[in-house]
Design an enzyme around this catalytic site. Structure first.
Site, mmCIF file in Angstrom:
data_model
loop_
_atom_site.group_PDB
_atom_site.id
_atom_site.type_symbol
_atom_site.label_atom_id
_atom_site.label_comp_id
_atom_site.label_asym_id
_atom_site.label_seq_id
_atom_site.Cartn_x
_atom_site.Cartn_y
_atom_site.Cartn_z
ATOM 1 N N ASN A 24 0.800 -1.234 0.000
ATOM 2 C CA ASN A 24 0.000 0.000 0.000
ATOM 3 C C ASN A 24 0.829 1.279 0.000
ATOM 4 O OD1 ASN A 24 -2.652 -1.212 -0.016
ATOM 5 N ND2 ASN A 24 -2.203 -1.879 2.066
ATOM 6 N N ARG B 198 -3.814 8.907 -1.230
ATOM 7 C CA ARG B 198 -4.941 8.632 -0.317
ATOM 8 C C ARG B 198 -4.460 8.890 1.111
ATOM 9 N NH1 ARG B 198 -6.978 4.105 -3.318
ATOM 10 N NH2 ARG B 198 -6.990 4.926 -5.434
ATOM 11 N N HIS C 167 3.979 -5.687 11.322
ATOM 12 C CA HIS C 167 3.277 -6.178 12.507
ATOM 13 C C HIS C 167 2.920 -7.656 12.421
ATOM 14 C CE1 HIS C 167 3.101 -1.866 12.717
ATOM 15 N NE2 HIS C 167 2.284 -1.809 11.673
ATOM 16 N N ASP D 184 12.578 -13.356 8.965
ATOM 17 C CA ASP D 184 13.532 -14.450 8.724
ATOM 18 C C ASP D 184 14.405 -14.149 7.513
ATOM 19 O OD1 ASP D 184 12.518 -15.839 10.871
ATOM 20 O OD2 ASP D 184 11.368 -17.282 9.686
ATOM 21 N N HIS E 192 9.373 4.197 9.195
ATOM 22 C CA HIS E 192 7.923 4.376 9.026
ATOM 23 C C HIS E 192 7.618 5.852 8.844
ATOM 24 C CE1 HIS E 192 7.001 0.258 9.998
ATOM 25 N NE2 HIS E 192 7.921 0.346 10.939
ATOM 26 N N LEU E 193 6.619 6.107 8.015
ATOM 27 C CA LEU E 193 6.187 7.485 7.783
ATOM 28 C C LEU E 193 5.506 8.038 9.034
ATOM 29 C CD1 LEU E 193 4.609 6.800 4.286
ATOM 30 C CD2 LEU E 193 6.694 8.111 4.699
ATOM 31 N N SER E 194 4.591 7.235 9.574
ATOM 32 C CA SER E 194 3.801 7.689 10.724
ATOM 33 C C SER E 194 4.463 7.224 12.024
ATOM 34 C CB SER E 194 2.380 7.121 10.629
ATOM 35 O OG SER E 194 2.406 5.701 10.701
ATOM 36 N N ARG F 196 -0.418 -1.655 15.922
ATOM 37 C CA ARG F 196 0.753 -1.146 15.190
ATOM 38 C C ARG F 196 1.961 -0.934 16.106
ATOM 39 N NH1 ARG F 196 -1.428 0.338 10.084
ATOM 40 N NH2 ARG F 196 -3.595 0.975 10.297
HETATM 41 O O1 CA2 Z 1 3.777 4.629 8.879
HETATM 42 C C1 CA2 Z 1 4.211 3.796 8.086
HETATM 43 O O2 CA2 Z 1 5.127 4.007 7.305
HETATM 44 C C2 CA2 Z 1 3.510 2.425 7.996
HETATM 45 O O3 CA2 Z 1 4.527 1.459 7.720
HETATM 46 C C3 CA2 Z 1 2.523 2.526 6.846
HETATM 47 C C4 CA2 Z 1 1.661 1.295 6.675
HETATM 48 C C5 CA2 Z 1 1.017 0.879 7.995
HETATM 49 O O4 CA2 Z 1 0.323 -0.343 7.847
HETATM 50 C C6 CA2 Z 1 2.060 0.732 9.111
HETATM 51 O O5 CA2 Z 1 1.398 0.401 10.330
HETATM 52 C C7 CA2 Z 1 2.831 2.021 9.297
HETATM 53 C C8 CA2 Z 1 0.585 1.573 5.615
HETATM 54 C C9 CA2 Z 1 1.172 1.868 4.238
HETATM 55 C C10 CA2 Z 1 0.358 2.856 3.450
HETATM 56 O O6 CA2 Z 1 -1.033 2.516 3.469
HETATM 57 C C11 CA2 Z 1 -1.940 3.360 2.911
HETATM 58 C C12 CA2 Z 1 -3.261 2.965 3.008
HETATM 59 C C13 CA2 Z 1 -4.256 3.761 2.482
HETATM 60 C C14 CA2 Z 1 -3.902 4.942 1.828
HETATM 61 C C15 CA2 Z 1 -2.577 5.319 1.722
HETATM 62 C C16 CA2 Z 1 -1.592 4.527 2.254
#
Ligand code: CA2
Length: 162
Positions: free
Chosen positions: A22, A29, A91, A98, A111-113, A122
């Protein structure tokens, strides 16, 4: 006249940058969570920083766990370090963990967030125990900080890398 033996010039360090599922949607998004920068924007900034640091980066994004495992496996002996945002696989994925461990390469997780400000599921990273360190919560800047950290680590002698 004595001929001087010339040492070959050192090859630039090769860094594999991996983006999990994603992350191809970032910047398109959910800007409130992940910001407006697209993955292409982040990769362009990484490329500029790589030039500045004198390293080579190769990037790969996949929504598939198996494709990520395959790319990690093929990095062994070909790359010098891995910068990874495993996204949701952070997660859940023992397979990614591995595979990273089996490469014997230093890994930095980004991570971005700030995942600790978000849902409890998370909070746990299966990747963190096999990474040299984690950088999170700074948007696209996390990748740049992560690249700097990985390059600094690679410049240390092996015996001093912890
Ligand atoms: O904060 C991060 O970089 C994450 O790795 C981003 C993941 C999330 O599952 C992790 O917990 C933290 C999500 C990737 C981006 O997902 C999107 C979903 C919908 C719209 C835009 C991006």
């Amino acid at each position: 006249m004595a001929t001087r033996s010339r040492r070959p010039a050192p090859q630039p360090r090769r860094i594999l940058v991996l983006h999990g599922p994603n992350l191809n949607l970032v910047g398109k998004r959910e800007p409130a969570v992940y910001g407006n920068e697209t993955l292409a924007d982040i990769e362009a900034r990484l490329g500029e920083l790589a030039d500045e640091l004198g390293v080579k980066v190769e990037t790969f994004q996949s929504n598939s766990e198996g494709a990520l495992v395959d790319r990690i496996q093929s990095a062994r002996g070909q790359m010098d370090g891995i910068l990874i945002n495993p996204a949701a696989y952070t997660h859940t994925s023992i397979a990614l963990r591995d595979a990273l461990l089996a490469t014997d390469l230093p890994v930095v997780e980004v991570h971005l967030s700030n995942v600790h400000h978000r849902e409890e599921f998370r909070n746990r990273s299966l990747i963190a125990p096999v990474a040299a360190g984690q950088i999170l919560g700074f948007g696209g800047e996390s990748y740049l900080l992560g690249l700097r950290a990985l390059v600094a680590l690679l410049r240390k002698p092996l015996s001093n890398r912890r």
